[in-house]
Design a protein around this motif. Sequence first.
Motif, PDB file in Angstrom:
ATOM      1  N   THR A  64      -5.931  10.872   0.700  1.00 15.26           N
ATOM      2  CA  THR A  64      -5.227  10.450  -0.526  1.00 15.26           C
ATOM      3  C   THR A  64      -6.032   9.422  -1.320  1.00 15.26           C
ATOM      4  O   THR A  64      -5.463   8.639  -2.082  1.00 15.26           O
ATOM      5  CB  THR A  64      -3.846   9.860  -0.184  1.00 15.26           C
ATOM      6  OG1 THR A  64      -4.016   8.727   0.685  1.00 15.26           O
ATOM      7  CG2 THR A  64      -2.946  10.875   0.481  1.00 15.26           C
ATOM      8  N   ILE A  65      -7.340   9.410  -1.167  1.00 20.20           N
ATOM      9  CA  ILE A  65      -8.165   8.450  -1.907  1.00 20.20           C
ATOM     10  C   ILE A  65      -8.350   8.948  -3.335  1.00 20.20           C
ATOM     11  O   ILE A  65      -9.058   9.922  -3.587  1.00 20.20           O
ATOM     12  CB  ILE A  65      -9.527   8.231  -1.210  1.00 20.20           C
ATOM     13  CG1 ILE A  65      -9.328   7.565   0.155  1.00 20.20           C
ATOM     14  CG2 ILE A  65     -10.435   7.373  -2.091  1.00 20.20           C
ATOM     15  CD1 ILE A  65     -10.607   7.382   0.957  1.00 20.20           C
ATOM     16  N   ARG A  66      -7.681   8.257  -4.267  1.00 23.86           N
ATOM     17  CA  ARG A  66      -7.777   8.586  -5.697  1.00 23.86           C
ATOM     18  C   ARG A  66      -8.005   7.284  -6.474  1.00 23.86           C
ATOM     19  O   ARG A  66      -7.426   7.056  -7.531  1.00 23.86           O
ATOM     20  CB  ARG A  66      -6.489   9.275  -6.152  1.00 23.86           C
ATOM     21  CG  ARG A  66      -6.246  10.610  -5.482  1.00 23.86           C
ATOM     22  CD  ARG A  66      -4.786  11.044  -5.580  1.00 23.86           C
ATOM     23  NE  ARG A  66      -4.338  11.236  -6.947  1.00 23.86           N
ATOM     24  CZ  ARG A  66      -3.060  11.487  -7.273  1.00 23.86           C
ATOM     25  NH1 ARG A  66      -2.135  11.555  -6.319  1.00 23.86           N
ATOM     26  NH2 ARG A  66      -2.714  11.639  -8.542  1.00 23.86           N
ATOM     27  N   ILE A  67      -8.857   6.428  -5.941  1.00 23.72           N
ATOM     28  CA  ILE A  67      -8.955   5.066  -6.464  1.00 23.72           C
ATOM     29  C   ILE A  67      -9.509   5.017  -7.886  1.00 23.72           C
ATOM     30  O   ILE A  67      -9.106   4.149  -8.679  1.00 23.72           O
ATOM     31  CB  ILE A  67      -9.778   4.165  -5.496  1.00 23.72           C
ATOM     32  CG1 ILE A  67      -9.680   2.700  -5.910  1.00 23.72           C
ATOM     33  CG2 ILE A  67     -11.214   4.643  -5.392  1.00 23.72           C
ATOM     34  CD1 ILE A  67      -8.292   2.123  -5.916  1.00 23.72           C
ATOM     35  N   VAL A  68     -10.382   5.936  -8.268  1.00 19.32           N
ATOM     36  CA  VAL A  68     -10.866   5.955  -9.652  1.00 19.32           C
ATOM     37  C   VAL A  68      -9.727   6.285 -10.602  1.00 19.32           C
ATOM     38  O   VAL A  68      -9.537   5.630 -11.640  1.00 19.32           O
ATOM     39  CB  VAL A  68     -12.033   6.939  -9.822  1.00 19.32           C
ATOM     40  CG1 VAL A  68     -12.405   7.074 -11.302  1.00 19.32           C
ATOM     41  CG2 VAL A  68     -13.251   6.487  -9.016  1.00 19.32           C
ATOM     42  N   ARG A  79     -10.679  -0.279   2.309  1.00 14.08           N
ATOM     43  CA  ARG A  79     -10.103   0.496   3.408  1.00 14.08           C
ATOM     44  C   ARG A  79      -8.845   1.201   2.930  1.00 14.08           C
ATOM     45  O   ARG A  79      -8.236   0.813   1.937  1.00 14.08           O
ATOM     46  CB  ARG A  79      -9.744  -0.405   4.598  1.00 14.08           C
ATOM     47  CG  ARG A  79     -10.927  -1.006   5.341  1.00 14.08           C
ATOM     48  CD  ARG A  79     -10.453  -1.838   6.516  1.00 14.08           C
ATOM     49  NE  ARG A  79     -11.550  -2.337   7.338  1.00 14.08           N
ATOM     50  CZ  ARG A  79     -12.209  -3.469   7.107  1.00 14.08           C
ATOM     51  NH1 ARG A  79     -11.863  -4.233   6.065  1.00 14.08           N
ATOM     52  NH2 ARG A  79     -13.201  -3.853   7.886  1.00 14.08           N
ATOM     53  N   THR A  80      -8.440   2.233   3.665  1.00 17.20           N
ATOM     54  CA  THR A  80      -7.159   2.866   3.408  1.00 17.20           C
ATOM     55  C   THR A  80      -6.059   2.112   4.165  1.00 17.20           C
ATOM     56  O   THR A  80      -6.348   1.281   5.034  1.00 17.20           O
ATOM     57  CB  THR A  80      -7.164   4.321   3.891  1.00 17.20           C
ATOM     58  OG1 THR A  80      -7.360   4.339   5.325  1.00 17.20           O
ATOM     59  CG2 THR A  80      -8.276   5.121   3.221  1.00 17.20           C
ATOM     60  N   ARG A  81      -4.830   2.446   3.841  1.00 22.41           N
ATOM     61  CA  ARG A  81      -3.718   1.830   4.572  1.00 22.41           C
ATOM     62  C   ARG A  81      -3.773   2.225   6.043  1.00 22.41           C
ATOM     63  O   ARG A  81      -3.516   1.409   6.940  1.00 22.41           O
ATOM     64  CB  ARG A  81      -2.378   2.251   3.958  1.00 22.41           C
ATOM     65  CG  ARG A  81      -1.176   1.526   4.570  1.00 22.41           C
ATOM     66  CD  ARG A  81      -0.598   2.212   5.780  1.00 22.41           C
ATOM     67  NE  ARG A  81       0.293   1.323   6.516  1.00 22.41           N
ATOM     68  CZ  ARG A  81       0.948   1.671   7.618  1.00 22.41           C
ATOM     69  NH1 ARG A  81       0.796   2.868   8.131  1.00 22.41           N
ATOM     70  NH2 ARG A  81       1.717   0.804   8.238  1.00 22.41           N
ATOM     71  N   LYS A  82      -4.120   3.456   6.318  1.00 21.70           N
ATOM     72  CA  LYS A  82      -4.152   3.926   7.702  1.00 21.70           C
ATOM     73  C   LYS A  82      -5.148   3.132   8.531  1.00 21.70           C
ATOM     74  O   LYS A  82      -4.927   2.876   9.724  1.00 21.70           O
ATOM     75  CB  LYS A  82      -4.506   5.418   7.739  1.00 21.70           C
ATOM     76  CG  LYS A  82      -4.438   6.019   9.132  1.00 21.70           C
ATOM     77  CD  LYS A  82      -4.703   7.517   9.113  1.00 21.70           C
ATOM     78  CE  LYS A  82      -4.614   8.113  10.507  1.00 21.70           C
ATOM     79  NZ  LYS A  82      -4.896   9.574  10.494  1.00 21.70           N
ATOM     80  N   ARG A  99      -5.733  -0.879  -2.240  1.00 19.33           N
ATOM     81  CA  ARG A  99      -6.659  -0.275  -1.274  1.00 19.33           C
ATOM     82  C   ARG A  99      -7.159   1.058  -1.816  1.00 19.33           C
ATOM     83  O   ARG A  99      -6.718   1.518  -2.867  1.00 19.33           O
ATOM     84  CB  ARG A  99      -5.965  -0.080   0.079  1.00 19.33           C
ATOM     85  CG  ARG A  99      -5.784  -1.396   0.840  1.00 19.33           C
ATOM     86  CD  ARG A  99      -5.085  -1.204   2.167  1.00 19.33           C
ATOM     87  NE  ARG A  99      -5.145  -2.462   2.926  1.00 19.33           N
ATOM     88  CZ  ARG A  99      -5.723  -2.602   4.116  1.00 19.33           C
ATOM     89  NH1 ARG A  99      -6.276  -1.558   4.713  1.00 19.33           N
ATOM     90  NH2 ARG A  99      -5.742  -3.764   4.717  1.00 19.33           N
ATOM     91  N   LEU A 100      -8.046   1.704  -1.057  1.00 22.09           N
ATOM     92  CA  LEU A 100      -8.636   2.955  -1.511  1.00 22.09           C
ATOM     93  C   LEU A 100      -7.611   4.074  -1.603  1.00 22.09           C
ATOM     94  O   LEU A 100      -7.716   4.960  -2.451  1.00 22.09           O
ATOM     95  CB  LEU A 100      -9.760   3.380  -0.571  1.00 22.09           C
ATOM     96  CG  LEU A 100     -10.945   2.428  -0.436  1.00 22.09           C
ATOM     97  CD1 LEU A 100     -11.950   2.988   0.567  1.00 22.09           C
ATOM     98  CD2 LEU A 100     -11.613   2.187  -1.782  1.00 22.09           C
ATOM     99  N   GLY A 101      -6.635   4.051  -0.714  1.00 22.19           N
ATOM    100  CA  GLY A 101      -5.619   5.088  -0.664  1.00 22.19           C
ATOM    101  C   GLY A 101      -4.766   4.887   0.569  1.00 22.19           C
ATOM    102  O   GLY A 101      -4.948   3.916   1.322  1.00 22.19           O
ATOM    103  N   ALA A 159       0.810  -1.215   0.000  1.00 23.64           N
ATOM    104  CA  ALA A 159       0.000   0.000   0.000  1.00 23.64           C
ATOM    105  C   ALA A 159       0.843   1.264   0.000  1.00 23.64           C
ATOM    106  O   ALA A 159       0.333   2.350  -0.295  1.00 23.64           O
ATOM    107  CB  ALA A 159      -0.943  -0.007   1.205  1.00 23.64           C
ATOM    108  N   GLY A 160       2.124   1.127   0.305  1.00 23.91           N
ATOM    109  CA  GLY A 160       2.998   2.295   0.325  1.00 23.91           C
ATOM    110  C   GLY A 160       3.095   2.991  -1.018  1.00 23.91           C
ATOM    111  O   GLY A 160       3.305   4.207  -1.097  1.00 23.91           O
ATOM    112  N   ILE A 161       2.933   2.241  -2.099  1.00 22.71           N
ATOM    113  CA  ILE A 161       3.060   2.839  -3.436  1.00 22.71           C
ATOM    114  C   ILE A 161       1.876   3.733  -3.779  1.00 22.71           C
ATOM    115  O   ILE A 161       1.928   4.507  -4.733  1.00 22.71           O
ATOM    116  CB  ILE A 161       3.264   1.739  -4.497  1.00 22.71           C
ATOM    117  CG1 ILE A 161       4.004   2.312  -5.714  1.00 22.71           C
ATOM    118  CG2 ILE A 161       1.936   1.114  -4.889  1.00 22.71           C
ATOM    119  CD1 ILE A 161       4.538   1.264  -6.668  1.00 22.71           C
ATOM    120  N   LEU A 162       0.808   3.666  -2.970  1.00 25.85           N
ATOM    121  CA  LEU A 162      -0.323   4.578  -3.183  1.00 25.85           C
ATOM    122  C   LEU A 162       0.057   6.035  -2.933  1.00 25.85           C
ATOM    123  O   LEU A 162      -0.693   6.949  -3.298  1.00 25.85           O
ATOM    124  CB  LEU A 162      -1.492   4.176  -2.280  1.00 25.85           C
ATOM    125  CG  LEU A 162      -2.236   2.911  -2.713  1.00 25.85           C
ATOM    126  CD1 LEU A 162      -3.061   2.338  -1.563  1.00 25.85           C
ATOM    127  CD2 LEU A 162      -3.120   3.190  -3.921  1.00 25.85           C
TER     128      LEU A 162
END
Length: 329
Positions: free
Chosen positions: A150-154, A173-176, A143-145, A114-117
Amino acid sequence: MVKIGNVEIDEFPLLLAPMEDVSDPPFRAVCKENGADLMFTEFISSEGLIRNAEKSVQKLDIYDYERPIGIQIFGDKIESMREAAAIAEEAQPEMIDINYGCPVKKVACKGAGAGILLDIPKMQKMTEEIVKQVSLPVTVKTRLGWDDSTIRIVEVAKRLQDVGIQALTIHGRTRKQMYKGDADWTKIAEVKNHPDIHIPIFGNGDIDSPEKALEYKNKYGVDGIMIGRAAIGYPWIFNEIKHFLKTGSKLPVPAMADRVAVAKKHLDFSVEWKGELTGIFEMRRHYTNYFRGIPNFKPFRTRLVESESHAELLAILDEIGETFVEAYA
């Protein structure tokens, strides 16, 4: 039918999530027998693969009865991931899956999983290089972001589709969040229902019952569902969901004899594949779920997790079957 590249899967497939120290061949075997349509290996370190590390190479083991199956790789270096994808392709899976979702600190905080998000251009470039490297379909789980800001999933889905991935699984879910709070499937639905998205979109997160699977299928419109933690010690969940989606009725819960038989089969394969010491140790996480909800079970659970003998464990399991024969009747 759902198509991932040239791989055809049943309509609305149920996927087994790649889970570290869980989704090994013994676990996959019992999930496949109980209805999983598509499965993935545990995630495999790209650095481990290109250095021929024993633990990483062993995770390439796949068996014909598991097919279709994907090999999942992770890492933070584009060249290493490209080389690892080539090595994974030699094991002849049906697809190569990229892990862009693992939230654990030792992975995500090094820029992998998920770090690459946090670096979407790099995510896109890495994916493009892997797609170019292999002839198999490439899929992604993410994940979502990184967090709510930082949610830019689209955007992520469109970029990854543009460079050639053939399917995308999104954990809601987000990484957090790690695995806390509720998964947000509305964001998964935004991807699935976007007019520019044409690859299969699979949803992941919180599916732990046939009723919830049907609700989320109808509500969010995904092409299939990936199941993770709910399958640990309960591989029957796949067939239970399939039956409920088809008929609207629930299958009876597995009888004690079924639970003992599957636990023994899982244990036997675990010992065969990993050796007695490791096979016994890594089975311990599954016993509680195989026999969840039985009153006065704690003494047996203690014996199961303390025994270091394959033969003794089989005997304990037989004893459990005889003692609690009516537990799930």
